[in-house]
Design an enzyme around this catalytic site. Structure first.
Site, PDB file in Angstrom:
ATOM      1  N   ASP A 252      -4.916 -29.064  36.165  1.00 32.18           N
ATOM      2  CA  ASP A 252      -4.273 -28.173  35.201  1.00 32.18           C
ATOM      3  C   ASP A 252      -3.124 -27.400  35.857  1.00 32.18           C
ATOM      4  O   ASP A 252      -3.179 -27.066  37.043  1.00 32.18           O
ATOM      5  CB  ASP A 252      -5.334 -27.190  34.677  1.00 32.18           C
ATOM      6  CG  ASP A 252      -4.821 -26.278  33.608  1.00 32.18           C
ATOM      7  OD1 ASP A 252      -4.421 -26.778  32.542  1.00 32.18           O
ATOM      8  OD2 ASP A 252      -4.830 -25.041  33.817  1.00 32.18           O
TER       9      ASP A 252
ATOM     10  N   GLU B 180      -0.794 -31.963  35.513  1.00 29.05           N
ATOM     11  CA  GLU B 180      -0.198 -31.420  34.297  1.00 29.05           C
ATOM     12  C   GLU B 180       1.128 -30.776  34.675  1.00 29.05           C
ATOM     13  O   GLU B 180       1.166 -29.759  35.370  1.00 29.05           O
ATOM     14  CB  GLU B 180      -1.094 -30.383  33.624  1.00 29.05           C
ATOM     15  CG  GLU B 180      -0.498 -29.940  32.288  1.00 29.05           C
ATOM     16  CD  GLU B 180      -0.990 -28.581  31.811  1.00 29.05           C
ATOM     17  OE1 GLU B 180      -0.784 -28.281  30.624  1.00 29.05           O
ATOM     18  OE2 GLU B 180      -1.541 -27.826  32.615  1.00 29.05           O
TER      19      GLU B 180
END
Length: 615
Positions: free
Chosen positions: A334, A363
């Site tokens: 993330d 990400e």
């Protein structure tokens, strides 16, 4: 004050200080990682030890091949960091870490060393032969209603609250693995399932309060391992969602940080500027960069400071622990650009050293390929930084897809975006997608046009890259921001649901139509080697028609996307003859229509053809 008296006072203070220390109680509450493995390439291991006044204890280990290199105390007296060396010749087994409290009392932690698992490196990775299916566990299916609310977590189940916990869990995913497998995807990515002990808005999983513990409302660590094992038995893979940028305000260490610089702290609450390009901007100001990397995501998401070497090592080891403990196939990291990028590069190198073929996708929310390529350029950037990332989230292609099939209806945007693939190290390893948990539902963003959604699916599943779908988009789920509305419950995932969309009879005619469309492409794709590893040759769109070929030396598939509103009779294929040499017929894998000639073709409005070419 004379010297003798001053000396006496100092000795007296020292005496009382020693007596105070000796009188203090010492406890041992936690050791992380809780266990480890022999056979690792890296023989060093850092243990975080937590307990009241544990820094006053002296640790010792007597076990062949295991030695203590150093012991470090930070600002809090309740932490010790023990640095071990585990020899390559060490045998698996359990040994005692003995903590001498200097009061004749010894505290003992039994530490388990296991043998490193044998991995199938040729198959246990994720590549363009796979299709990823993203699930928000709380919203997929409630397989065990007894854990909807638990004593050890603050937020209780409330399905009427779109931002609350709805009760989905790991058992619910296990119960519907057949649905996922029959759809035709090969890989599951779950939004974080680790403990999120927040008073509210904890369902999404990104406010982790224990990096080694499955949230009890989802199940436990053994339940997650059961999901991995069953998925592997069905020929599917598992990607774990991990977070290094922040933790949750309910994390167990927040009331007693090891050191002040464990977090990025500001005089008053300071939010990140969320400017991803700050990480790659050669002209960035120090203040903008610091605000991006050190600002908090939200008041309940403390920003972790990876400049702290003990925290950096803690998180890197946590990734390795989960890979080994659960036999993972991949990790999605993330908010990859937000933490210290040098530490993230070290994380990548460390994982690749232990697991050379392991899949990691970062990400990287960048709208332009030029910025995105900073993280996947295949080498050293102009500033001397190497990211070592080999798969990024292809937001430039996502936005181009929306412009192509949304209101603009500009298919040229896809063509020009793919034409910039030269900036990447390996664009065929980019994760491509037409929906995820952070954006509006595909059906909604495409103005609830079923034909346009189908075009999006045909494109995303046949162009270059590793495709990822968001659960329910195959069934026309709708919704937009706020997040709680687009992360919907899957109908049939709860016993009280009025219909069961996991079953054909529980779906509407339109839902079944789209499900069958997507499933047909997905199941054909499993054996389409030209889609997995073939080259991409595309032709500039003319009059809303975009045609491209995926081809190897022996296999060739032609994809025709008519993004226009008009039906076209006898559309000439002469312009594409360079890509048709040696092929004289073909079959559309969606409709099973056979074409005996490749000189011209009839095109329906807003329709895609995926034609497997025949020699």
């Amino acid at each position: 004050m004379n010297t003798v008296f001053r000396t006496s006072i100092i000795c007296l203070l020292l005496f009382f200080s020693i007596q105070f220390i000796n009188a203090q109680s010492i406890a041992l509450n936690k050791v992380e990682p809780p266990n480890w493995w022999i056979g690792m390439e890296n023989t060093e291991l850092q243990l975080l030890v937590y307990g009241k006044n544990i820094s006053l204890a002296k640790p010792s280990i007597t076990y062949d091949g295991v030695s203590i290199n150093s012991v470090t105390k930070l600002e809090s007296a309740n932490y010790l960091f023990i640095n071990l060396t585990i020899s390559k010749t060490t045998k698996e087994g359990v040994f005692d870490i003995v903590f001498d409290t200097n009061k004749g009392k010894k505290l003992v932690y039994k530490y388990d060393l296991k043998s490193k698992k044998e991995r199938n490196n040729s198959n246990q990775t994720v590549d363009a032969s796979d299709v990823i299916y993203l699930i928000t566990p709380d919203r997929f299916s409630n397989g065990n209603s007894t854990n909807d609310s638990t004593d050890d977590t603050l937020e209780k189940v409330d399905r009427s609250n779109k931002d609350g916990r709805h009760g989905g869990d790991i058992k619910g995913i296990i119960n519907h693995l057949d649905y996922i497998q029959n759809l035709g995807v090969t890989t599951l990515w779950l939004n974080p399932f680790l403990e999120n002990n927040q008073p509210k808005y904890s369902y999404h999983g990104y406010g982790i309060s224990d990096f080694y513990k499955t949230d009890s409302r989802f199940g436990d660590n053994k339940d997650f391992n059961a999901l991995v094992d069953l998925s592997h038995q069905k020929g599917m893979k598992i990607i774990m969602d991990q977070v290094f940028n922040h933790c949750g305000s309910g994390h167990w260490w927040m009331n007693d940080l090891p050191s002040e610089n464990w977090l990025n702290q500001w005089e008053t609450f300071t939010r990140s500027n969320f400017t991803n390009i700050a990480a790659s901007d050669p002209h960035v100001s120090k203040s903008d960069y610091n605000l991006f990397t050190r600002g908090w995501f939200d008041t309940n998401l403390p920003d972790l400071n990876l400049d702290n070497p003990y925290l950096a090592t803690y998180l890197i080891q946590n990734s390795i622990w989960w890979i080994e403990y659960s036999n993972l196939d991949g990790i999605r990291m993330d908010t990859y650009p937000y933490p210290d990028k040098k530490v993230m590069a070290k994380w990548m190198q460390t994982i690749k050293t232990e697991y050379p073929n392991f899949y990691i996708v970062a990400e990287t929310w960048e709208a332009k390929a030029s910025s995105l390529s900073y993280w996947n350029n295949g080498g050293i950037n102009n500033d001397g930084y190497t990211s070592y990332v080999n798969s990024v989230c292809d937001y430039p292609l996502y936005y181009a897809m929306l412009k192509a099939f949304g209101e603009e209806e500009n298919i040229y945007k896809i063509y020009e975006t793919l034409a910039e693939d030269f900036v990447y190290g390996d664009p065929f390893n980019n994760k491509i997608f037409n929906g995820n948990h952070d954006v509006g539902r595909l059906f909604t963003l495409l103005n609830e046009d079923v034909d346009k959604l189908k075009l999006s699916m045909a494109f995303i599943l046949t162009t270059r890259g590793i495709p990822q779908l968001y659960y329910g988009d195959e069934l026309l789920f709708d919704g937009d921001k706020p997040d709680g509305q687009l992360r919907k419950d899957f109908p049939g995932g709860w016993e009280s649901d009025k219909r069961n969309a996991f079953m054909k009879k529980g779906r509407t005619i339109k839902e079944n139509d789209v499900y069958n469309y997507v499933s047909t492409i997905l199941n054909w794709r499993k054996n389409a080697v030209e889609i997995h590893s073939g080259k991409l040759t595309h032709y500039q769109p003319v009059n809303d028609i975009y045609i491209y070929f995926r081809h190897t030396k022996t296999e060739n598939t032609m994809v025709i996307i008519n993004n226009g509103k008009n039906e076209i009779k006898d559309y000439s294929l002469k312009r594409y003859e360079d890509s048709l040499v040696g092929y004289y017929s073909g079959v559309d894998i969606i409709t099973n229509t056979y074409f005996t000639s490749l000189k011209s073709i009839d095109l329906n409005a807003n329709t895609a053809l995926i034609i497997k070419l025949k020699q």
